[in-house]
Enzyme design. Structure first.
Site, PDB file in Angstrom:
ATOM      1  N   HIS A  22     -42.575 -63.167  19.757  1.00 22.34           N
ATOM      2  CA  HIS A  22     -42.184 -63.985  18.579  1.00 22.34           C
ATOM      3  C   HIS A  22     -43.067 -63.984  17.281  1.00 22.34           C
ATOM      4  O   HIS A  22     -42.811 -64.423  16.451  1.00 22.34           O
ATOM      5  CB  HIS A  22     -42.157 -65.483  19.300  1.00 22.34           C
ATOM      6  CG  HIS A  22     -41.027 -66.463  18.978  1.00 22.34           C
ATOM      7  ND1 HIS A  22     -39.835 -65.920  18.573  1.00 22.34           N
ATOM      8  CD2 HIS A  22     -40.770 -67.652  19.012  1.00 22.34           C
ATOM      9  CE1 HIS A  22     -39.047 -67.236  18.312  1.00 22.34           C
ATOM     10  NE2 HIS A  22     -39.571 -68.034  18.587  1.00 22.34           N
ATOM     11  N   ASN A  68     -40.390 -73.539  14.836  1.00 24.12           N
ATOM     12  CA  ASN A  68     -39.369 -74.335  14.751  1.00 24.12           C
ATOM     13  C   ASN A  68     -39.557 -75.280  13.243  1.00 24.12           C
ATOM     14  O   ASN A  68     -38.369 -75.685  13.071  1.00 24.12           O
ATOM     15  CB  ASN A  68     -39.118 -75.203  15.910  1.00 24.12           C
ATOM     16  CG  ASN A  68     -38.784 -74.631  17.177  1.00 24.12           C
ATOM     17  OD1 ASN A  68     -38.727 -73.290  17.253  1.00 24.12           O
ATOM     18  ND2 ASN A  68     -38.755 -75.311  18.251  1.00 24.12           N
ATOM     19  N   ASP A  93     -38.676 -61.876  14.353  1.00 28.52           N
ATOM     20  CA  ASP A  93     -38.351 -61.359  15.602  1.00 28.52           C
ATOM     21  C   ASP A  93     -36.919 -61.274  15.748  1.00 28.52           C
ATOM     22  O   ASP A  93     -36.233 -62.331  15.288  1.00 28.52           O
ATOM     23  CB  ASP A  93     -38.988 -61.911  16.919  1.00 28.52           C
ATOM     24  CG  ASP A  93     -38.909 -63.176  16.978  1.00 28.52           C
ATOM     25  OD1 ASP A  93     -39.131 -63.843  16.001  1.00 28.52           O
ATOM     26  OD2 ASP A  93     -38.348 -63.285  17.940  1.00 28.52           O
ATOM     27  N   ASN A 114     -34.537 -70.364  15.829  1.00 28.57           N
ATOM     28  CA  ASN A 114     -35.012 -71.624  15.388  1.00 28.57           C
ATOM     29  C   ASN A 114     -35.814 -71.667  13.854  1.00 28.57           C
ATOM     30  O   ASN A 114     -35.829 -72.348  13.024  1.00 28.57           O
ATOM     31  CB  ASN A 114     -35.706 -72.275  16.294  1.00 28.57           C
ATOM     32  CG  ASN A 114     -34.874 -72.793  17.507  1.00 28.57           C
ATOM     33  OD1 ASN A 114     -33.759 -72.900  17.503  1.00 28.57           O
ATOM     34  ND2 ASN A 114     -35.488 -72.928  18.668  1.00 28.57           N
TER      35      ASN A 114
END
Length: 188
Positions: A22, A68, A93, A114
């Protein structure tokens, strides 16, 4: 007049996230800064670095808001630096691309990511370029979060430096010749 570009590497702050899938956006941003011989400062909502290249102002951020809430940092810096949405490049990613595939897009949907959802919600839509770095989707059903927060496997780690270097080349091309020509040259 010299053009300005905001380069946004997405990831999560904290050592526990440093080398996971991530955080590939942070990894590419780090290499971009290293090659430009600049270091990051901790500023509002982001780690921040800037440099000039071929007369262009290049501003790099790594949001400190966690993935997020990435849009909060992007919105702040795009307004602070007066950079329009189309001159922002987000490095992210992507589960939909196999590991080793890197794609530049001039716009697009969040595809459930997100960080991109947050940017869309707070920055005015989907019309910003993104560099999608394939991390593959090799995880059992329902284990997506564990997968994106895991490290790269040994085979992937061997390839990672050259993929990050290719990503940096794409970012530099974006800053110099724009998204369309960069897509033509690199999206093969």
């Amino acid at each position: 007049m010299a053009k300005k570009h905001l380069i946004v590497g997405l990831g999560n702050i904290g050592m526990e996230y440093a080398d996971n899938r991530h955080n590939i956006g942070f990894m590419v941003a780090n290499e971009l800064a290293k090659q430009a011989s600049v270091t990051f400062s901790t500023l509002r909502y982001a780690y921040y670095a800037e440099y000039r290249q071929r007369g262009h102002g290049i501003y790099i951020i790594k949001p400190t808001t966690y993935m997020n809430l990435s849009g909060k940092a992007v919105n702040y810096w795009m307004h602070e630096l007066k950079i329009p949405l189309e001159d922002i490049l987000v490095i992210v990613d992507d589960l939909a691309l196999p590991f080793g595939k890197i794609r530049l897009r001039s716009k697009g949907s969040s595809a459930g990511h997100n960080g991109l959802k947050s940017i869309e919600a707070l920055c005015g839509g989907q019309h910003y370029p993104r560099l999608r770095f394939g991390i593959g989707d090799n995880f059992p059903k329902g284990r997506q979060v564990d997968y994106v927060l895991s490290g790269f496997d040994n085979d992937e780690l061997m390839e990672l430096p050259q993929l990050i270097e290719r990503s940096v080349q794409m970012v530099n091309s974006f800053a110099h010749v724009g998204v369309e020509l960069t897509m033509t040259q690199f999206n093969r």
